[in-house]
Design a protein around this motif. Structure first.
Motif, PDB file in Angstrom:
ATOM      1  N   LEU A 198       0.904  -1.343   0.043  1.00 59.04           N
ATOM      2  CA  LEU A 198      -0.030  -0.008  -0.016  1.00 59.04           C
ATOM      3  C   LEU A 198       0.847   1.272   0.167  1.00 59.04           C
ATOM      4  CD1 LEU A 198      -2.982  -1.010   2.387  1.00 59.04           C
ATOM      5  CD2 LEU A 198      -3.024  -0.369   0.159  1.00 59.04           C
ATOM      6  N   LEU A 199       1.853   1.242   0.668  1.00 62.51           N
ATOM      7  CA  LEU A 199       2.855   2.539   0.602  1.00 62.51           C
ATOM      8  C   LEU A 199       3.705   2.753  -0.615  1.00 62.51           C
ATOM      9  CD1 LEU A 199       3.831   1.884   4.433  1.00 62.51           C
ATOM     10  CD2 LEU A 199       2.908   4.204   3.296  1.00 62.51           C
ATOM     11  N   ILE A 200       4.311   1.379  -1.278  1.00 62.23           N
ATOM     12  CA  ILE A 200       4.866   1.329  -2.486  1.00 62.23           C
ATOM     13  C   ILE A 200       4.173   1.953  -3.810  1.00 62.23           C
ATOM     14  CG2 ILE A 200       6.153   0.019  -4.012  1.00 62.23           C
ATOM     15  CD1 ILE A 200       7.164  -1.456  -1.579  1.00 62.23           C
ATOM     16  N   VAL A 201       2.766   1.070  -3.681  1.00 67.88           N
ATOM     17  CA  VAL A 201       2.066   1.738  -4.764  1.00 67.88           C
ATOM     18  C   VAL A 201       1.931   3.034  -5.322  1.00 67.88           C
ATOM     19  CG1 VAL A 201      -0.538   1.715  -5.443  1.00 67.88           C
ATOM     20  CG2 VAL A 201       0.371  -0.589  -4.888  1.00 67.88           C
ATOM     21  N   PRO A 202       1.593   3.974  -4.572  1.00 70.33           N
ATOM     22  CA  PRO A 202       1.510   5.292  -5.000  1.00 70.33           C
ATOM     23  C   PRO A 202       2.893   5.756  -5.507  1.00 70.33           C
ATOM     24  CG  PRO A 202       0.641   5.377  -2.701  1.00 70.33           C
ATOM     25  CD  PRO A 202       1.285   4.144  -3.023  1.00 70.33           C
ATOM     26  N   ALA A 203       3.917   5.442  -4.988  1.00 71.93           N
ATOM     27  CA  ALA A 203       5.186   5.869  -5.245  1.00 71.93           C
ATOM     28  C   ALA A 203       5.463   5.502  -6.777  1.00 71.93           C
ATOM     29  CB  ALA A 203       6.470   5.417  -4.555  1.00 71.93           C
ATOM     30  N   ILE A 204       4.963   3.947  -7.106  1.00 69.93           N
ATOM     31  CA  ILE A 204       5.121   3.599  -8.625  1.00 69.93           C
ATOM     32  C   ILE A 204       4.166   4.285  -9.364  1.00 69.93           C
ATOM     33  CG2 ILE A 204       4.864   1.543 -10.069  1.00 69.93           C
ATOM     34  CD1 ILE A 204       5.895  -0.306  -7.511  1.00 69.93           C
ATOM     35  N   THR A 205       2.943   4.508  -8.976  1.00 70.51           N
ATOM     36  CA  THR A 205       2.118   5.217  -9.755  1.00 70.51           C
ATOM     37  C   THR A 205       2.611   6.668 -10.241  1.00 70.51           C
ATOM     38  OG1 THR A 205       0.189   4.127  -8.333  1.00 70.51           O
ATOM     39  CG2 THR A 205      -0.368   5.788  -9.950  1.00 70.51           C
ATOM     40  N   ALA A 206       3.315   7.131  -9.404  1.00 74.90           N
ATOM     41  CA  ALA A 206       3.876   8.506  -9.710  1.00 74.90           C
ATOM     42  C   ALA A 206       4.665   8.596 -10.812  1.00 74.90           C
ATOM     43  CB  ALA A 206       4.389   9.268  -8.306  1.00 74.90           C
ATOM     44  N   ILE A 207       5.320   7.430 -11.111  1.00 78.95           N
ATOM     45  CA  ILE A 207       6.386   7.384 -11.981  1.00 78.95           C
ATOM     46  C   ILE A 207       5.680   6.865 -13.570  1.00 78.95           C
ATOM     47  CG2 ILE A 207       8.710   6.065 -12.801  1.00 78.95           C
ATOM     48  CD1 ILE A 207       8.819   4.917  -9.913  1.00 78.95           C
ATOM     49  N   ALA A 234      11.281   5.361  -7.216  1.00 82.32           N
ATOM     50  CA  ALA A 234      10.234   4.746  -6.185  1.00 82.32           C
ATOM     51  C   ALA A 234      10.924   4.661  -4.666  1.00 82.32           C
ATOM     52  CB  ALA A 234      10.167   3.376  -6.512  1.00 82.32           C
ATOM     53  N   ARG A 235      11.974   5.363  -4.512  1.00 82.60           N
ATOM     54  CA  ARG A 235      12.763   5.459  -3.043  1.00 82.60           C
ATOM     55  C   ARG A 235      11.836   5.915  -2.068  1.00 82.60           C
ATOM     56  NH1 ARG A 235      18.694   7.892  -1.837  1.00 82.60           N
ATOM     57  NH2 ARG A 235      17.219   9.916  -1.872  1.00 82.60           N
ATOM     58  N   PRO A 236      10.727   7.028  -2.354  1.00 80.05           N
ATOM     59  CA  PRO A 236      10.109   7.479  -1.281  1.00 80.05           C
ATOM     60  C   PRO A 236       9.254   6.289  -0.659  1.00 80.05           C
ATOM     61  CG  PRO A 236      10.118   9.034  -3.127  1.00 80.05           C
ATOM     62  CD  PRO A 236      10.878   7.875  -3.565  1.00 80.05           C
ATOM     63  N   GLY A 237       8.561   5.776  -1.591  1.00 85.12           N
ATOM     64  CA  GLY A 237       7.666   4.684  -1.146  1.00 85.12           C
ATOM     65  C   GLY A 237       8.305   3.550  -0.418  1.00 85.12           C
ATOM     66  N   LEU A 238       9.498   3.123  -1.062  1.00 87.74           N
ATOM     67  CA  LEU A 238      10.309   1.953  -0.300  1.00 87.74           C
ATOM     68  C   LEU A 238      10.893   2.570   0.967  1.00 87.74           C
ATOM     69  CD1 LEU A 238      12.550   0.846  -3.296  1.00 87.74           C
ATOM     70  CD2 LEU A 238      10.969  -0.663  -2.008  1.00 87.74           C
TER      71      LEU A 238
END
Lengths: 315, 364
Positions: A198-207, A234-238
């Motif tokens: 759930l925390l990584i998905v928004p970071a990948i969506t933003a790319i 994707a580092r922010p999400g990771l």
């Protein structure tokens, strides 16, 4: 608005009129001169919550400076560092702490390794059916509480559980799959996976997908594009997912209690024992302060290394 | 006219009655409030077979006799303790009316000064000396029965008969298939004797017990609580455990193949009791005391303790048929002599130290 002729007012939609009334009321309650503090008004509930937490921590710190009087089972009045000294003198607390930190590190690493491809496929897939399947698969166990899930694993992994029954039906010996450190780590990874996804998905969506295509059109194969473009972006999400998983694991109580068989306690179990089994709130408070301090230091180190900006926070 | 006269008389009578009631209330306010029945009493209890026995043996008959509902609160005994303590310290009404507790925990609460004195209960007269709390003035708690931490085993794993010594736990054959309480409760004194020490070593020289634990650790015991033992036996996870006879008996009554024995080193015998927290409204404290008093009556003791399979503090009650002659059901002084009894004050003073060492060995 009120200067408009009555006929014009009558022709305005009711919603507008209502909004005007609300605005007039708001100006009365919160005049324009207060608007500079509007931001603080919105922050007030959150600040109150943090304040209450800090007050609680203050009490904890105060308790931790008093030793238990065994003749009355009350904390002594005298201030002392005795509880902290006791924690240092007892090697068991260091061992439990190291066990907890090791588990938190392993669980974080394993969870991020599993969560990232899951999140990536969920975001990039063109099949809506496949995306829905991945979402349902993720959320279904998420809605089941931690304790129920841990008991589910007992049923599956127990001596007479599904896996051992299958092994024995094949003529193989039963295996010790629960009541050990491995079982606790396994249970925690399974529990933490939805949080991380759930925390990584928004970071990948933003790319943007076009960025990956641009990298590939410039000659990078998919692996290089993934390594040099997707992962860094994707580092922010990771980092966010890593911090959440690490801290949740470090403070977890139920999984070690249920899947650990009583001999793989985490620091939360030691805190529970101090407060409830030993009735020693001073010692429990000291352990809690150690845990909070350690957690804060580790998160501060992560921020120091990766920068707070990595969580999309302006510096 | 006549009617008016009647109305006048009734009014006068009503006024006189009301006046008398008001005068009585002013003269004996506590009596009036004390008899005001609460809608329910909340009694903290252990779950499973324990709670069922309390409900059938004490709570339901009490409700039938008084009309007051009894709600059992299954909060863990160690967790309710700080809740009661903080409520009493802060002048709040405690979360429960009666605490069914281990005598050791109850003694700790008594030492902290949060328990109501029960010396005026009428049913205390004639009880066995076991009912009196050790090392305390009066009755800040009352013991209700004795229980034994037996050596429970799966007969299938012991084809040659019951284990005769606790040292069987060290046999590598049972590696990972033995269980103890997760705080060492019920086994600490036994470990000293099984480790080569004597009863006289307790509490000053517990080293033989710690040495026994170190050896036992190599056999990877499971550590848990009452409910865990039943689950573990049921799922075939363990062959041998130190647990209270009630749990073993409940497991057997539920069709699980479990037996128990008292090995040559003996078994620890202890007591549970009831106590009432300070700070309850006067009427609720009165009825909480009535509940405890009722629990000490012959009727309640007979049913409650026979369901638990434990010897009550009310004298002359025969054991349940399946426990006649059972060493886990001590009734005579010579029965108790075969068991290991550590007085509550010694347990209260030393249990934190024993627990710390137990933890050090098994969590280290």
């Amino acid at each position: 608005m009120t200067d408009l002729p009555k006929r014009t007012l009558d022709r305005l939609p009711l919603r507008w009129v209502l909004m005007d009334k609300i605005e007039a009321f708001a100006s009365l309650v919160w005049p324009a001169k207060c608007h500079r503090t509007t931001g603080w008004l919105f922050l007030t509930p959150a600040l109150l919550l943090v304040g209450i937490l800090l007050i609680g921590l203050g009490y904890m710190l105060e308790y931790s400076l008093h030793e238990l009087d065994l003749s009355s089972y009350r904390l002594k009045d005298a201030y002392t560092l005795g509880n902290y000294r006791y924690l240092l003198e007892q090697p068991v607390y260091l061992q439990v702490l190291l066990r907890t930190l090791l588990a938190a590190s392993v669980v974080t690493l394993a969870t991020l390794t599993l969560a990232f491809p899951y999140a990536y496929v969920m975001v990039r897939t063109s099949s809506s059916a496949w995306r829905k399947f991945l979402l349902v698969s993720l959320f279904l166990p998420f809605f089941i509480g931690q304790v129920v899930r841990a008991y589910g694993w007992l049923i599956i992994l127990g001596k007479e559980g599904i896996i051992n029954s299958a092994l024995m039906s094949l003529g193989l010996p039963a295996m010790d799959l629960i009541y050990n450190y491995g079982a606790v780590v396994f249970g925690l990874v399974q529990y933490m996976l939805p949080f991380a996804v759930l925390l990584i998905v928004p970071a990948i969506t933003a790319i943007g997908e076009d960025i990956e295509l641009a990298a590939e059109s410039l000659g990078a194969n998919w692996l290089r594009a993934f390594w040099h473009v997707v992962l860094p972006m994707a580092r922010p999400g990771l980092v966010g997912a890593g911090i959440v998983v690490f801290t949740l694991t470090m403070t977890d109580f139920a999984m070690p209690e249920i899947l650990g068989g009583g001999t793989t306690d985490f620091i939360a179990s030691a805190i529970y024992d101090s407060f409830f089994q030993l009735s020693n709130s001073g010692l429990g408070a000291a352990l809690s302060i150690v845990l909070v301090t350690l957690g804060s230091i580790l998160v501060a180190i992560v921020f120091r290394i990766t920068g707070a900006g990595t969580l999309s926070i302006r510096q | 006219m006549k009617n008016r006269q009647v109305v006048k008389n009734v009014q006068r009578r009503t006024v006189m009655k009301a006046g008398a009631a008001a005068a009585g209330a002013l003269a004996f306010p506590s009596l009036l409030r004390a008899n005001d029945k609460p809608s329910e009493l909340i009694v903290r209890a252990w779950g499973g077979a324990w709670g069922d026995a309390l409900k059938a043996g004490v709570a339901d008959p009490f409700t039938a006799a008084t009309g007051i509902k009894v709600r059992l609160d299954f909060t863990e005994d160690n967790e309710i303790k700080p809740k009661i303590w903080s409520a009493v310290d802060q002048g709040r009404i405690p979360p429960i009316h009666v605490n069914w507790d281990t005598s050791t925990n109850a003694t700790i609460s008594a030492l902290r000064g949060v328990t109501v004195d029960l010396s005026d209960l009428s049913n205390l007269d004639g009880l066995l000396p076991l009912a009196r709390p050790a090392g305390l003035e009066g009755y800040p708690l009352v013991n209700t029965y004795a229980y034994v931490y037996v050596c429970a085993y799966r007969p299938e794993a012991f084809p040659d008969g019951a284990p005769t010594s606790w040292k069987t736990m060290l046999d590598p054959k049972y590696k990972g298939r033995i269980a103890l309480y997760d705080d060492g409760i019920g086994f600490n004194p036994i470990a000293v004797i099984a480790g080569g020490g004597t009863f006289e070593d307790i509490p000053d020289n517990m080293e033989p017990g710690y040495e026994f634990y170190r050896q036992l650790k190599a056999n990877e015991p499971l550590l848990g609580e009452d409910s865990d033992f039943t689950t573990w036996f049921q799922n075939g996870e363990i062959d041998l455990a130190c647990t209270i006879s009630v749990n073993a008996r409940a497991a057997r009554q539920n069709g699980i193949d479990v037996q128990w024995t008292v090995p040559e080193e003996g078994c620890k015998v202890d007591t549970d009791g009831l106590w009432i927290p300070k700070g309850l409204p006067e009427n609720e404290e009165y009825w909480a005391k009535e509940f405890v008093n009722f629990a000490l009556s012959r009727e309640a003791q007979e049913k409650w303790c026979s369901l638990l399979g434990l010897p009550p503090v009310f004298p002359g009650i025969a054991p349940p048929e399946d426990l006649v002659g059972d060493p886990s059901y001590p009734t005579e002084p010579e029965d108790f002599a075969r068991l290991v009894s550590v007085p509550s004050p010694i347990l209260v003073e030393n249990q934190p130290k024993w627990f710390a060492r137990f933890n050090e060995i098994f969590q280290g």
